[in-house]
Design a protein around this motif. Structure first.
Motif, PDB file in Angstrom:
ATOM      1  N   TYR A 107       0.870  -1.174   0.000  1.00  0.00           N
ATOM      2  CA  TYR A 107       0.000   0.000   0.000  1.00  0.00           C
ATOM      3  C   TYR A 107       0.906   1.224   0.000  1.00  0.00           C
ATOM      4  N   PRO A 108       1.184   1.806  -1.163  1.00  0.00           N
ATOM      5  CA  PRO A 108       2.210   2.839  -1.276  1.00  0.00           C
ATOM      6  C   PRO A 108       2.037   4.044  -0.368  1.00  0.00           C
ATOM      7  N   VAL A 109       0.852   4.521  -0.116  1.00  0.00           N
ATOM      8  CA  VAL A 109       0.681   5.752   0.642  1.00  0.00           C
ATOM      9  C   VAL A 109       1.180   5.623   2.087  1.00  0.00           C
ATOM     10  N   LEU A 110       1.152   4.440   2.650  1.00  0.00           N
ATOM     11  CA  LEU A 110       1.552   4.263   4.054  1.00  0.00           C
ATOM     12  C   LEU A 110       3.064   4.344   4.274  1.00  0.00           C
ATOM     13  N   PRO A 111       3.905   3.806   3.409  1.00  0.00           N
ATOM     14  CA  PRO A 111       5.349   3.954   3.624  1.00  0.00           C
ATOM     15  C   PRO A 111       5.983   5.169   2.938  1.00  0.00           C
ATOM     16  N   TRP A 112       5.225   5.936   2.179  1.00  0.00           N
ATOM     17  CA  TRP A 112       5.769   7.182   1.624  1.00  0.00           C
ATOM     18  C   TRP A 112       5.939   8.174   2.758  1.00  0.00           C
ATOM     19  N   PRO A 113       7.069   8.832   2.894  1.00  0.00           N
ATOM     20  CA  PRO A 113       7.230   9.822   3.972  1.00  0.00           C
ATOM     21  C   PRO A 113       6.221  10.961   3.881  1.00  0.00           C
ATOM     22  N   GLY A 114       5.875  11.360   2.681  1.00  0.00           N
ATOM     23  CA  GLY A 114       4.921  12.446   2.495  1.00  0.00           C
ATOM     24  C   GLY A 114       4.303  12.386   1.114  1.00  0.00           C
ATOM     25  N   PHE A 115       3.262  13.200   0.928  1.00  0.00           N
ATOM     26  CA  PHE A 115       2.584  13.266  -0.361  1.00  0.00           C
ATOM     27  C   PHE A 115       1.746  14.534  -0.409  1.00  0.00           C
ATOM     28  N   ASN A 116       1.241  14.881  -1.591  1.00  0.00           N
ATOM     29  CA  ASN A 116       0.336  16.025  -1.717  1.00  0.00           C
ATOM     30  C   ASN A 116      -0.906  15.727  -0.894  1.00  0.00           C
ATOM     31  N   SER A 117      -1.341  16.700  -0.135  1.00  0.00           N
ATOM     32  CA  SER A 117      -2.396  16.446   0.863  1.00  0.00           C
ATOM     33  C   SER A 117      -3.803  16.546   0.277  1.00  0.00           C
ATOM     34  N   HIS A 118      -4.094  15.704  -0.679  1.00  0.00           N
ATOM     35  CA  HIS A 118      -5.458  15.600  -1.182  1.00  0.00           C
ATOM     36  C   HIS A 118      -6.339  15.112  -0.024  1.00  0.00           C
ATOM     37  N   PRO A 119      -7.441  15.821   0.261  1.00  0.00           N
ATOM     38  CA  PRO A 119      -8.236  15.492   1.456  1.00  0.00           C
ATOM     39  C   PRO A 119      -8.681  14.032   1.553  1.00  0.00           C
ATOM     40  N   GLU A 120      -9.078  13.431   0.446  1.00  0.00           N
ATOM     41  CA  GLU A 120      -9.543  12.041   0.503  1.00  0.00           C
ATOM     42  C   GLU A 120      -8.398  11.091   0.825  1.00  0.00           C
ATOM     43  N   LEU A 121      -7.238  11.334   0.255  1.00  0.00           N
ATOM     44  CA  LEU A 121      -6.087  10.471   0.509  1.00  0.00           C
ATOM     45  C   LEU A 121      -5.629  10.597   1.960  1.00  0.00           C
ATOM     46  N   VAL A 122      -5.633  11.814   2.487  1.00  0.00           N
ATOM     47  CA  VAL A 122      -5.289  12.023   3.896  1.00  0.00           C
ATOM     48  C   VAL A 122      -6.296  11.301   4.788  1.00  0.00           C
ATOM     49  N   ALA A 123      -7.580  11.423   4.473  1.00  0.00           N
ATOM     50  CA  ALA A 123      -8.609  10.744   5.267  1.00  0.00           C
ATOM     51  C   ALA A 123      -8.400   9.230   5.247  1.00  0.00           C
ATOM     52  N   GLU A 124      -8.110   8.685   4.081  1.00  0.00           N
ATOM     53  CA  GLU A 124      -7.870   7.245   3.973  1.00  0.00           C
ATOM     54  C   GLU A 124      -6.663   6.834   4.818  1.00  0.00           C
ATOM     55  N   ALA A 125      -5.573   7.593   4.693  1.00  0.00           N
ATOM     56  CA  ALA A 125      -4.364   7.270   5.446  1.00  0.00           C
ATOM     57  C   ALA A 125      -4.622   7.318   6.952  1.00  0.00           C
ATOM     58  N   ARG A 126      -5.346   8.348   7.416  1.00  0.00           N
ATOM     59  CA  ARG A 126      -5.645   8.482   8.850  1.00  0.00           C
ATOM     60  C   ARG A 126      -6.474   7.304   9.350  1.00  0.00           C
ATOM     61  N   MET A 127      -7.502   6.951   8.594  1.00  0.00           N
ATOM     62  CA  MET A 127      -8.393   5.882   9.055  1.00  0.00           C
ATOM     63  C   MET A 127      -7.725   4.514   9.034  1.00  0.00           C
ATOM     64  N   VAL A 128      -6.916   4.252   8.004  1.00  0.00           N
ATOM     65  CA  VAL A 128      -6.194   2.980   7.973  1.00  0.00           C
ATOM     66  C   VAL A 128      -5.180   2.934   9.116  1.00  0.00           C
ATOM     67  N   ALA A 129      -4.495   4.041   9.375  1.00  0.00           N
ATOM     68  CA  ALA A 129      -3.547   4.082  10.503  1.00  0.00           C
ATOM     69  C   ALA A 129      -4.275   3.791  11.814  1.00  0.00           C
TER      70      ALA A 129
END
Length: 162
Positions: A107-129
């Motif tokens: 799942y690439p978004v989880l081990p990437w140190p950072g990324f453009n803060s698209h609201p949906e992607l941030v929400a997904e990352a927060r909830m999966v974390a």
């Protein structure tokens, strides 16, 4: 050689959907169970990774915080807490497990140190974390140019509860 399969969007979507449902129900339960609406005040510290809630100046609930990550409002970027060297060690909790979960499952978004803060992607990352670390709830705080995102764990009612 890395023989793991490429990122499977369908699998990621299923993980996100399950995490979203879990986060919604746990958040609602946390707010209802502990009365975290209305005239409630809160205080938090990254130095000791703690949050407290009070009413009329009396603390009634404490919890442990784990910083998930932060958004730079002006740069519109997300930075995972595990990649942010300026955070106190106590505030990181077990966040490294989220990065490892991403690596192990492609799942690439989880081990990437950072990324453009698209609201949906941030929400997904927060909830999966939050799901990976079995958080009781999510918390966010805006200050200056940053939005800080936290998980809440280990909620304990104090003897002063009214």
């Amino acid at each position: 050689m890395d023989d793991r399969s490429k990122h499977d969007h369908t699998d990621w979507d299923a993980v996100v959907l399950a995490a979203r449902e879990r986060a919604r129900s746990r958040q609602a339960l946390m707010v209802e169970r502990f009365g975290l609406s209305g005239d409630v005040q809160y205080d938090w510290s990254m130095d000791n990774a703690q949050i407290t809630w009070s009413r009329n100046g009396r603390v009634f609930l404490t919890g442990r915080l784990t910083v998930i990550g932060s958004i730079s409002v002006t740069q519109q970027t997300w930075l995972w807490s595990w990649a942010n060297e300026s955070l106190p060690h106590a505030a990181l909790g077990d966040i490294e497990q989220v990065r490892q979960f991403g690596e192990e499952n492609d799942y690439p978004v989880l081990p990437w140190p950072g990324f453009n803060s698209h609201p949906e992607l941030v929400a997904e990352a927060r909830m999966v974390a939050a799901s990976v670390l079995d958080a009781e709830g999510l918390w966010a705080e805006s200050m200056d140019d940053a939005q800080l995102h936290f998980m809440v764990h280990d909620l304990v009612l104090t003897a002063d509860r009214q």
